[in-house]
Design a protein around this motif. Structure first.
Motif, PDB file in Angstrom:
ATOM      1  N   GLU A  65     -16.052   4.118 -11.025  1.00 33.19           N
ATOM      2  CA  GLU A  65     -15.661   4.812  -9.804  1.00 33.19           C
ATOM      3  C   GLU A  65     -15.176   6.218 -10.113  1.00 33.19           C
ATOM      4  N   ILE A  66     -14.364   6.352 -11.142  1.00 37.45           N
ATOM      5  CA  ILE A  66     -13.832   7.668 -11.509  1.00 37.45           C
ATOM      6  C   ILE A  66     -14.953   8.618 -11.912  1.00 37.45           C
ATOM      7  N   SER A  67     -15.897   8.138 -12.721  1.00 33.51           N
ATOM      8  CA  SER A  67     -17.013   9.001 -13.123  1.00 33.51           C
ATOM      9  C   SER A  67     -17.878   9.366 -11.921  1.00 33.51           C
ATOM     10  N   GLY A  68     -18.021   8.418 -10.980  1.00 33.64           N
ATOM     11  CA  GLY A  68     -18.784   8.692  -9.764  1.00 33.64           C
ATOM     12  C   GLY A  68     -18.115   9.740  -8.895  1.00 33.64           C
ATOM     13  N   ILE A  69     -16.796   9.663  -8.773  1.00 32.46           N
ATOM     14  CA  ILE A  69     -16.054  10.654  -7.992  1.00 32.46           C
ATOM     15  C   ILE A  69     -16.250  12.048  -8.568  1.00 32.46           C
ATOM     16  N   CYS A  78       2.517  18.981  -6.431  1.00 31.37           N
ATOM     17  CA  CYS A  78       1.680  18.182  -7.320  1.00 31.37           C
ATOM     18  C   CYS A  78       0.784  17.252  -6.495  1.00 31.37           C
ATOM     19  N   LEU A  79      -0.494  17.156  -6.852  1.00 39.04           N
ATOM     20  CA  LEU A  79      -1.414  16.262  -6.149  1.00 39.04           C
ATOM     21  C   LEU A  79      -1.003  14.817  -6.381  1.00 39.04           C
ATOM     22  N   GLU A  80      -0.691  14.109  -5.279  1.00 40.15           N
ATOM     23  CA  GLU A  80      -0.235  12.718  -5.386  1.00 40.15           C
ATOM     24  C   GLU A  80      -1.119  11.752  -4.597  1.00 40.15           C
ATOM     25  N   ALA A  81      -2.109  12.260  -3.873  1.00 36.90           N
ATOM     26  CA  ALA A  81      -3.048  11.398  -3.154  1.00 36.90           C
ATOM     27  C   ALA A  81      -4.265  12.223  -2.758  1.00 36.90           C
ATOM     28  N   PHE A  82      -5.409  11.566  -2.696  1.00 38.95           N
ATOM     29  CA  PHE A  82      -6.577  12.233  -2.129  1.00 38.95           C
ATOM     30  C   PHE A  82      -7.523  11.184  -1.578  1.00 38.95           C
ATOM     31  N   THR A  83      -8.362  11.604  -0.657  1.00 44.86           N
ATOM     32  CA  THR A  83      -9.290  10.693  -0.018  1.00 44.86           C
ATOM     33  C   THR A  83     -10.583  11.434   0.312  1.00 44.86           C
ATOM     34  N   ILE A  84     -11.678  10.691   0.373  1.00 40.20           N
ATOM     35  CA  ILE A  84     -12.998  11.257   0.622  1.00 40.20           C
ATOM     36  C   ILE A  84     -13.612  10.568   1.835  1.00 40.20           C
ATOM     37  N   ASN A 133     -11.118  22.009  -7.594  1.00 39.54           N
ATOM     38  CA  ASN A 133      -9.915  21.212  -7.878  1.00 39.54           C
ATOM     39  C   ASN A 133     -10.189  20.075  -8.855  1.00 39.54           C
ATOM     40  N   ILE A 134     -11.333  20.120  -9.549  1.00 38.18           N
ATOM     41  CA  ILE A 134     -11.748  19.013 -10.408  1.00 38.18           C
ATOM     42  C   ILE A 134     -10.718  18.677 -11.474  1.00 38.18           C
ATOM     43  N   ASP A 135     -10.051  19.678 -12.043  1.00 36.67           N
ATOM     44  CA  ASP A 135      -9.088  19.419 -13.122  1.00 36.67           C
ATOM     45  C   ASP A 135      -7.893  18.627 -12.620  1.00 36.67           C
ATOM     46  N   GLU A 136      -7.326  19.040 -11.492  1.00 34.85           N
ATOM     47  CA  GLU A 136      -6.154  18.312 -11.005  1.00 34.85           C
ATOM     48  C   GLU A 136      -6.541  16.956 -10.428  1.00 34.85           C
ATOM     49  N   ILE A 137      -7.751  16.817  -9.871  1.00 29.78           N
ATOM     50  CA  ILE A 137      -8.226  15.508  -9.421  1.00 29.78           C
ATOM     51  C   ILE A 137      -8.399  14.584 -10.619  1.00 29.78           C
ATOM     52  N   SER A 138      -8.955  15.106 -11.707  1.00 33.12           N
ATOM     53  CA  SER A 138      -9.138  14.319 -12.932  1.00 33.12           C
ATOM     54  C   SER A 138      -7.795  13.882 -13.499  1.00 33.12           C
ATOM     55  N   GLN A 139      -6.835  14.792 -13.525  1.00 34.57           N
ATOM     56  CA  GLN A 139      -5.500  14.453 -14.023  1.00 34.57           C
ATOM     57  C   GLN A 139      -4.843  13.391 -13.157  1.00 34.57           C
ATOM     58  N   PHE A 140      -5.009  13.534 -11.829  1.00 34.11           N
ATOM     59  CA  PHE A 140      -4.440  12.535 -10.934  1.00 34.11           C
ATOM     60  C   PHE A 140      -5.069  11.163 -11.175  1.00 34.11           C
ATOM     61  N   LEU A 141      -6.401  11.114 -11.311  1.00 34.10           N
ATOM     62  CA  LEU A 141      -7.097   9.847 -11.505  1.00 34.10           C
ATOM     63  C   LEU A 141      -6.684   9.176 -12.815  1.00 34.10           C
ATOM     64  N   THR A 142      -6.484   9.969 -13.860  1.00 38.87           N
ATOM     65  CA  THR A 142      -6.020   9.412 -15.136  1.00 38.87           C
ATOM     66  C   THR A 142      -4.650   8.779 -14.972  1.00 38.87           C
ATOM     67  N   LYS A 143      -3.755   9.479 -14.273  1.00 38.75           N
ATOM     68  CA  LYS A 143      -2.410   8.945 -14.034  1.00 38.75           C
ATOM     69  C   LYS A 143      -2.458   7.713 -13.143  1.00 38.75           C
ATOM     70  N   TRP A 144      -3.300   7.765 -12.107  1.00 40.80           N
ATOM     71  CA  TRP A 144      -3.444   6.621 -11.198  1.00 40.80           C
ATOM     72  C   TRP A 144      -3.950   5.392 -11.946  1.00 40.80           C
ATOM     73  N   VAL A 150     -13.324   6.406  -0.694  1.00 40.40           N
ATOM     74  CA  VAL A 150     -12.298   6.658  -1.703  1.00 40.40           C
ATOM     75  C   VAL A 150     -10.985   7.008  -1.024  1.00 40.40           C
ATOM     76  N   GLU A 151      -9.923   6.323  -1.451  1.00 38.01           N
ATOM     77  CA  GLU A 151      -8.560   6.668  -1.026  1.00 38.01           C
ATOM     78  C   GLU A 151      -7.625   6.252  -2.156  1.00 38.01           C
ATOM     79  N   LYS A 152      -7.049   7.225  -2.843  1.00 43.08           N
ATOM     80  CA  LYS A 152      -6.175   6.969  -3.980  1.00 43.08           C
ATOM     81  C   LYS A 152      -4.830   7.650  -3.734  1.00 43.08           C
ATOM     82  N   ALA A 153      -3.759   6.977  -4.126  1.00 45.43           N
ATOM     83  CA  ALA A 153      -2.431   7.561  -3.930  1.00 45.43           C
ATOM     84  C   ALA A 153      -1.450   7.017  -4.957  1.00 45.43           C
TER      85      ALA A 153
END
Length: 302
Positions: A195-199, A221-227, A168-179, A241-244
């Motif tokens: 942090e983004i590069s570390g994730i 659409c991916l709108e949140a994720f957490t680790i 899911n790296i592509d959609e996680i990357s897209q989400f992080l860019t938007k976030w 990590v918790e982004k939304a």
């Protein structure tokens, strides 16, 4: 005293690092090996091992610093003395330790004549009752419960929770860019790219480090994720990590609750890390009613 080799941090050394990290479990986020790799782009680390312990050493400009040695309780004093010798005689500087946990301070019994010991409130971790974050019961969690109910009501039949991985790296990357683009500017922005590069980096090592990723989709659409990573020894799950997308009402209350219930139902405690001294983040973390804060100290040799 024999001096061992200082090595760059590498995922190839994970088993060795993890062995030492688990010798003295401390409930500070800095004892979570996932954090070490997650933040290595921001705080490049080198490791030094002996037959008794592991030292994690970083560099800030021209000065070195170290975390407390990772070893058994009974070996902490010997490892500390080794580290002090290394700083004084190899690195040619005074020993500087950061994020030292309270138990280590008590075990070492450091002399105030030789060391300056200062608490670092901005780096205190927040620990919560994991079971209470499943459903936000009672008056203390009234606002969080309302946020949870609002999310369920507003987005009924539109959301779905899924486990994620490197595929899911592509959609996680897209989400992080938007976030990142939607985030308000602050003095802490310099850490966001790290942090983004570390994730993205640790996603490749999910099976090695052994952590879980939960994603929340709304309208597909991916709108949140957490680790999170769980340590059975202390019944603690660490959430680094918790982004939304905060455009969705109550989304943080939901992803926090859902991830703990689905991924770590056995956890009794959850460490959601520090607030970095950010006022708004401190208010947010306090609103979840921590059961205690994990004290951390900086130790400097005089």
């Amino acid at each position: 005293m024999d001096i061992n080799e200082l090595k760059d941090l590498s995922i190839e050394d994970f088993d060795t690092i993890n062995k030492y990290y688990n010798m003295r479990r401390m409930d500070a986020a800095d004892g979570n090996v996932l954090d070490l790799f997650l933040w290595n782009d921001c705080y490049p680390s080198k490791i030094l091992t002996t037959d008794k312990g592991l030292m994690v050493i970083g560099k800030d400009d021209d000065s070195y610093y170290s975390m407390i040695p990772f070893c058994k309780k009974e070996d902490l004093k010997d490892c500390f003395d080794y580290l002090k010798h290394y700083f004084n005689n190899v690195l040619n500087q005074k020993l500087e330790l950061c994020v030292v946990d309270r138990q280590a301070i008590e075990i070492l019994g450091l002399s105030e004549d030789e060391f300056i010991i200062e608490e670092d409130r901005d780096l205190f971790d927040y620990v919560y009752d994991a079971k209470k974050l499943h459903s936000y019961p009672g008056r203390k969690f009234h606002k969080k419960k309302n946020h949870l109910n609002v999310f369920r009501r507003e987005y009924k039949n539109r959301y779905e929770f899924k486990y994620l991985n490197y595929e899911n790296i592509d959609e996680i990357s897209q989400f992080l860019t938007k976030w990142k683009d939607n985030k308000e500017k602050s003095d802490m922005d310099k850490y966001i790219d790290f942090e983004i590069s570390g994730i993205k980096k640790v996603l490749k090592w999910q099976d090695i480090i052994d952590f879980k990723i939960g994603g929340l989709y709304i309208d597909g659409c991916l709108e949140a994720f957490t680790i999170g990573k769980y340590y059975k020894e202390e019944g603690m799950v660490y959430i680094p990590v918790e982004k939304a997308n905060s455009d969705f009402k109550g989304i943080y209350a939901y992803i926090c609750s859902k991830f703990l219930r689905e991924a770590f139902p056995e956890a009794s405690k959850v460490n959601r890390e520090d607030d970095m001294g950010i006022e708004g983040l401190r208010r947010s973390k306090m609103s979840l009613n921590p059961i205690y804060l994990v004290e951390k100290y900086n130790v400097t040799q005089k």
